[in-house]
Design an enzyme around this catalytic site. Structure first.
Site, short mmCIF file in Angstrom:
data_model
loop_
_atom_site.label_atom_id
_atom_site.label_comp_id
_atom_site.label_asym_id
_atom_site.label_seq_id
_atom_site.Cartn_x
_atom_site.Cartn_y
_atom_site.Cartn_z
N HIS A 1 0.87 -1.09 0.15
CA HIS A 1 -0.12 -0.23 -0.05
C HIS A 1 0.84 1.27 -0.08
O HIS A 1 0.39 2.15 -0.39
CB HIS A 1 -0.87 0.08 1.28
N CYS A 2 2.09 1.21 0.37
CA CYS A 2 2.91 2.28 0.43
C CYS A 2 3.68 2.66 -0.74
O CYS A 2 3.56 3.84 -1.36
CB CYS A 2 3.79 2.46 1.87
N ILE A 3 4.79 1.71 -0.94
CA ILE A 3 5.59 2.49 -2.09
C ILE A 3 5.29 2.78 -3.50
O ILE A 3 5.70 3.47 -4.17
CB ILE A 3 6.95 1.24 -1.99
N ILE B 1 2.38 4.12 -4.20
CA ILE B 1 1.50 4.88 -4.05
C ILE B 1 2.11 6.17 -3.34
O ILE B 1 1.60 7.46 -4.06
CB ILE B 1 0.28 4.52 -3.23
N ASP B 2 2.71 6.45 -2.33
CA ASP B 2 3.20 7.33 -1.66
C ASP B 2 3.70 8.52 -2.51
O ASP B 2 3.45 9.69 -2.10
CB ASP B 2 4.13 6.89 -0.38
#
Length: 430
Positions: free
Chosen positions: A266-268, A270-271
């Site tokens: 979910h992080c890399i 998208i962020d």
């Protein structure tokens, strides 16, 4: 507020009971706090209230102990007034234009808003762009007539979960915390300090928000670099993993990152887009970050091209070929499917006419996803099953795969994780 926290009389509300929220539930419960969990998935709520964990790496026994200790999950947001603390752990995805989608955060706050009361603390943990807490949460809380820092506390403390990593747990990972006011920060430090071994105060919620983005953008940029190096090395006939391992012997100035079929979780993936979007407001072009995103985003296509080439060398077309994808979770040894590059590869191959199957010991049935749809169940691996496929793609290298058996019985292996001997004629590095 601080006195209630120190005395463990504060009741903790966790909103969003997924990979971030549920570990927090367990930690607060194990440290003696009463915990009320909020979620919108009724089936998940029933499961958890029955003491069964919806997440593979969180045991039923551990969740059951929290239920015995008083933990309860609910979809009734009107109960928000029962708790002293509300910790928001909801998704922050991208929309179809690759722009920040704060709808989960905003809708959650709006659902809680009629039921909040003076004397509470709200902490946002969802990854987001700098200014979200000040621009979106603070005005909503103030609309209820509360003065933040006086009769209501607001903090931002980004999650730092790494699902399935046995070396780090919720309480051993240092926790960054920024407050809307100094009083808010003091309350936030008391809250997290009661359950986390080390809490790192910063001067504002904006600093905390940007800290989280920097952590993940650092990884995205370095993974983009090594993915590009992999493509160059492949053209030169050089094993990039051997190069990385050799470079990693340098005791300073080098941190090893390893290539793969694309970014997941979910992080890399998208962020970085949260920062590039916000940076445009200030007239700044984040070219370096965006270029890394382009490189990483192209990796599933690179893997598909390697499959096409490998089949072509064996006088086979992708259309009609039976292809088995090993591992559809986004990283090894977890059941987390969020933004998994394996799914993108499966879709590309399906669009080219391939017959797709998958095997993943952590994902027995392909789950419902917002944008991806496969009516598939995991294939049990055996010598006969492996021999049926024209190509086997290693997409996620779970420890539970028998790599020797796969190497012995698959007719063609495309390896995007570097687990097979590239000197074998049947192995193609991707």
């Amino acid at each position: 507020m601080i006195e209630k926290i120190h005395a463990k009389r504060a009741k903790i509300g966790i909103v969003g009971l997924g990979y971030v929220g549920l570990p927090l539930v367990l930690r607060f419960s194990e440290m003696g706090f009463a915990v009320l969990g909020f979620d919108i998935a009724e089936d998940k709520i029933a499961m958890m209230n029955g003491g069964r964990s919806p997440i593979e790496h969180i045991s039923h026994e551990r969740l059951g102990a929290a239920v015995v200790a008083g933990f309860e999950a609910t979809a009734d947001f009107s109960r928000a007034g029962e708790v002293d603390v509300l910790i928001l752990c909801v998704p922050t995805p991208l929309n179809k234009y690759r722009e920040p989608d704060l709808s989960f955060v905003i809708n959650t706050v709006d659902s809680l808003l009629p039921h909040i009361r003076a004397g509470q603390l709200i902490s946002l943990e969802s990854t987001t762009y700098p200014g979200t807490t000040v621009e979106e949460l603070a005005p909503r809380i103030e609309s209820r007539g509360f003065t933040i820092g006086k009769d209501y506390c607001l903090v931002y403390s980004p999650e730092r979960e790494d699902p399935g990593n046995p070396d780090f747990t919720t309480h051993t990972i240092p926790k960054v915390c920024g407050g809307h006011t100094p009083a808010c920060l003091e309350a936030g430090l008391a809250l997290y300090g009661s359950v986390i071994d080390s809490v790192v105060p910063v001067s504002s919620t904006q600093v905390a928000e940007l800290t989280k983005l920097l952590e993940n953008i650092h990884r995205a940029v370095n993974i983009g670099l090594v993915n590009e190096m992999k493509i160059v090395a492949d053209r030169m006939g050089i094993n990039i993993r051997e190069v990385i391992d050799a470079a990693a012997t340098k005791p300073f100035g080098f941190v090893p990152y390893y290539p793969g079929p694309g970014l997941g979780g979910h992080c890399i993936p998208i962020d970085p887009f949260y920062l590039t979007w916000k940076a445009r407001e200030y007239g700044v072009s984040t070219r370096f970050i965006e270029l890394a995103g382009e490189v990483n985003g192209a990796m599933p296509g690179y893997v598909v091209d390697k499959i096409k080439g490998a089949l072509n060398d064996r006088r086979k077309a992708v259309r009609g070929s039976k292809i088995l994808v090993l591992g559809i979770a986004y990283k090894p040894n977890v059941d987390d499917m969020r933004e998994s590059p394996s799914v993108l590869i499966m879709e590309m191959l399906r669009d080219l006419g391939a017959e797709i199957s998958y095997s993943d010991p952590h994902v027995p049935v392909f789950p419902p996803m917002r944008e991806h749809h496969f009516d598939l169940s995991s294939v049990e691996l055996s010598p006969d099953v492996l021999a049926q496929f024209d190509c086997v793609l290693l997409a996620t290298d779970h420890a539970r795969f028998d790599y020797d058996a796969i190497a012995a019985h698959a007719s063609l292996i495309v390896d995007s994780r570097g687990r097979f001997d590239i000197n074998l004629e049947k192995v193609v590095s991707a």
